[in-house]
Design an enzyme around this catalytic site. Sequence first.
Site, mmCIF file in Angstrom:
data_model
loop_
_atom_site.group_PDB
_atom_site.id
_atom_site.type_symbol
_atom_site.label_atom_id
_atom_site.label_comp_id
_atom_site.label_asym_id
_atom_site.label_seq_id
_atom_site.Cartn_x
_atom_site.Cartn_y
_atom_site.Cartn_z
ATOM 1 N N ARG A 237 -10.309 0.189 14.771
ATOM 2 C CA ARG A 237 -10.313 0.807 13.445
ATOM 3 C C ARG A 237 -11.415 0.161 12.607
ATOM 4 O O ARG A 237 -12.538 0.616 12.648
ATOM 5 C CB ARG A 237 -8.924 0.651 12.806
ATOM 6 C CG ARG A 237 -8.667 1.578 11.659
ATOM 7 C CD ARG A 237 -7.187 1.652 11.278
ATOM 8 N NE ARG A 237 -6.647 0.404 10.767
ATOM 9 C CZ ARG A 237 -5.384 0.252 10.338
ATOM 10 N NH1 ARG A 237 -4.545 1.275 10.393
ATOM 11 N NH2 ARG A 237 -4.948 -0.909 9.888
ATOM 12 N N LYS B 33 0.843 -1.205 0.000
ATOM 13 C CA LYS B 33 0.000 0.000 0.000
ATOM 14 C C LYS B 33 0.879 1.256 0.000
ATOM 15 O O LYS B 33 2.063 1.184 0.330
ATOM 16 C CB LYS B 33 -0.891 -0.030 1.251
ATOM 17 C CG LYS B 33 -0.110 -0.071 2.560
ATOM 18 C CD LYS B 33 -0.984 -0.456 3.746
ATOM 19 C CE LYS B 33 -0.184 -0.422 5.037
ATOM 20 N NZ LYS B 33 -0.938 -0.959 6.164
ATOM 21 N N ASP C 24 12.520 23.111 -2.392
ATOM 22 C CA ASP C 24 13.297 22.389 -3.406
ATOM 23 C C ASP C 24 14.781 22.280 -3.106
ATOM 24 O O ASP C 24 15.512 21.663 -3.876
ATOM 25 C CB ASP C 24 13.153 23.097 -4.760
ATOM 26 C CG ASP C 24 11.715 23.463 -5.047
ATOM 27 O OD1 ASP C 24 10.897 22.541 -5.122
ATOM 28 O OD2 ASP C 24 11.417 24.668 -5.153
ATOM 29 N N TYR D 168 15.477 30.921 4.357
ATOM 30 C CA TYR D 168 14.303 31.683 4.801
ATOM 31 C C TYR D 168 14.317 31.885 6.308
ATOM 32 O O TYR D 168 14.596 30.958 7.076
ATOM 33 C CB TYR D 168 13.025 30.930 4.434
ATOM 34 C CG TYR D 168 12.761 30.876 2.950
ATOM 35 C CD1 TYR D 168 12.625 32.039 2.192
ATOM 36 C CD2 TYR D 168 12.643 29.653 2.303
ATOM 37 C CE1 TYR D 168 12.369 31.985 0.840
ATOM 38 C CE2 TYR D 168 12.379 29.584 0.947
ATOM 39 C CZ TYR D 168 12.252 30.752 0.213
ATOM 40 O OH TYR D 168 12.006 30.693 -1.129
ATOM 41 N N HIS E 226 -6.057 -7.120 13.715
ATOM 42 C CA HIS E 226 -4.894 -6.232 13.576
ATOM 43 C C HIS E 226 -4.503 -5.694 14.943
ATOM 44 O O HIS E 226 -5.361 -5.363 15.748
ATOM 45 C CB HIS E 226 -5.238 -5.085 12.613
ATOM 46 C CG HIS E 226 -4.058 -4.252 12.209
ATOM 47 N ND1 HIS E 226 -2.887 -4.799 11.702
ATOM 48 C CD2 HIS E 226 -3.853 -2.908 12.235
ATOM 49 C CE1 HIS E 226 -2.028 -3.817 11.431
ATOM 50 N NE2 HIS E 226 -2.588 -2.661 11.749
ATOM 51 N N ARG F 86 1.791 -10.668 8.079
ATOM 52 C CA ARG F 86 1.500 -9.537 7.179
ATOM 53 C C ARG F 86 2.471 -8.375 7.375
ATOM 54 O O ARG F 86 2.061 -7.269 7.717
ATOM 55 C CB ARG F 86 0.081 -9.015 7.457
ATOM 56 C CG ARG F 86 -1.047 -10.010 7.346
ATOM 57 C CD ARG F 86 -2.372 -9.251 7.269
ATOM 58 N NE ARG F 86 -2.530 -8.285 8.342
ATOM 59 C CZ ARG F 86 -3.292 -8.457 9.426
ATOM 60 N NH1 ARG F 86 -3.992 -9.569 9.569
ATOM 61 N NH2 ARG F 86 -3.360 -7.519 10.337
HETATM 62 C C1 LIG Z 1 -0.190 -1.764 6.974
HETATM 63 C C2 LIG Z 1 -0.719 -2.982 7.596
HETATM 64 C C3 LIG Z 1 0.141 -4.046 7.930
HETATM 65 C C4 LIG Z 1 1.640 -3.959 7.868
HETATM 66 O O1 LIG Z 1 2.094 -3.196 8.977
HETATM 67 P P1 LIG Z 1 3.650 -3.014 9.342
HETATM 68 O O2 LIG Z 1 3.627 -2.333 10.657
HETATM 69 O O3 LIG Z 1 4.225 -2.144 8.274
HETATM 70 O O4 LIG Z 1 4.260 -4.347 9.369
HETATM 71 C C5 LIG Z 1 -0.457 -5.234 8.350
HETATM 72 N N1 LIG Z 1 -1.796 -5.341 8.478
HETATM 73 C C6 LIG Z 1 -2.643 -4.318 8.197
HETATM 74 C C7 LIG Z 1 -4.108 -4.503 8.369
HETATM 75 C C8 LIG Z 1 -2.141 -3.111 7.774
HETATM 76 O O5 LIG Z 1 -2.960 -2.082 7.527
#
Ligand SMILES: *Cc1c(COP(=O)(O)O)cnc(C)c1O
Length: 375
Positions: free
Chosen positions: A136, A38, A314, A265, A165, A221
């Site tokens: 979430r 993502k 930049d 700046y 999660h 994951r």
């Molecule tokens: C982004 C995400 C992950 C990966 O998370 P990391 O902390 O980068 O390992 C895993 N599961 C879900 C649902 C996520 O949104």
Amino acid sequence: MGATRAIIRLDHLGHNIEEIRRAAKAARRAPMLCLAVKADAYGHGMIRVALAAAELGVDCLAVARVDEGIELRRAGVSLPILLYSLATPEECAEVVEHSLSPLVADEGQVRLFDALARRRERTLRVHLKIDTGMGRIGCRPDEAPDLARAVVECGSLELGGVATHFAVADGRDPEYTKRQLAAFESALSAIRAAGIEPGIVHAANSGGLLGHPDSWYDMVRPGILAYGYYPSDEQERRLDVRPVMELRSRVVFIKEVEAGAGVSYGVTWRAPRRTHIGTIPVGYGDGYNRLLSNRADVAINGVRYPVVGRVCMDQIMVDLGPECSVSRFDEATLFGYTPGAPTAEELANLCGTIAYEITCNVGTRVPRVYRDGGQ
Ligand SMILES: *Cc1c(COP(=O)(O)O)cnc(C)c1O
């Protein structure tokens, strides 16, 4: 090519994925691996990373947006693609069309996906998301069995998996995660007790992978670990992961200035002595955070030089010292894997954020240069 570019070391990605596999193999059976790509693969370039991951034998990819999933399919990616965020009702037809695997968390979504899949005479594989404490998306643990039943009974859907999660799996204290796991376990038991096969069970992000072997289940994951960074500084660093991205530019201008000369700046910095100021064409427009003004270092020829004055959109300036040994057009590393150079984590600490945001923010105008070795 312009001076500023992000080198993406696909060999480091491969190395990190091997390290993750090696670590997860300590489990009784090696879990499958779902790589998060993502947000343009955390800034590394989604398509190239996805194609490399497929070659590396990753089992599944994950995106947050339906559009990202479609882009992967258009690039010829045939791996399963999990959709970590929820689709809008208007996007759901495309989810079916492109065979993305959505996470479902309520009955309305289940009905909608079922209707859309039926209309196309397809079977859509969905994963049931249970909220065990992240707060979430996800159904409540006690709702999980009914929702799982709704999925398996509606005809055009298949229950591909059940997931949760973690909120603090990368923290020092394991208690909250243990409670999340206990809630997940009881929901899983209730699903099985209802005679429903949950499919692929998955929970572990990078934090879970590092700190909670009992969360590995059938699939892990990871995201950030594969890109070479730890999710936090609160876990033991027992994997040899290497940053995949290096942000580089060049010193395009050098001038000698007298003591008292102002830079950038707001003139927040003045030369304390006669010195040399180098200008590097990278700025917050490239994702080099303005909070790094007067704080970060840049590595040039193995030596660190401080960023002086405010980061512009930049350009930035560095103090090269009274006896300047840097030459015009020498290469500068803003962050990355080169030993001695700042890492994304170091810059994140200076900005009060996490390495994820540093790599994600590297702008689209910065070309990504893919390499399989070298420097
Ligand atoms: C982004 C995400 C992950 C990966 O998370 P990391 O902390 O980068 O390992 C895993 N599961 C879900 C649902 C996520 O949104």
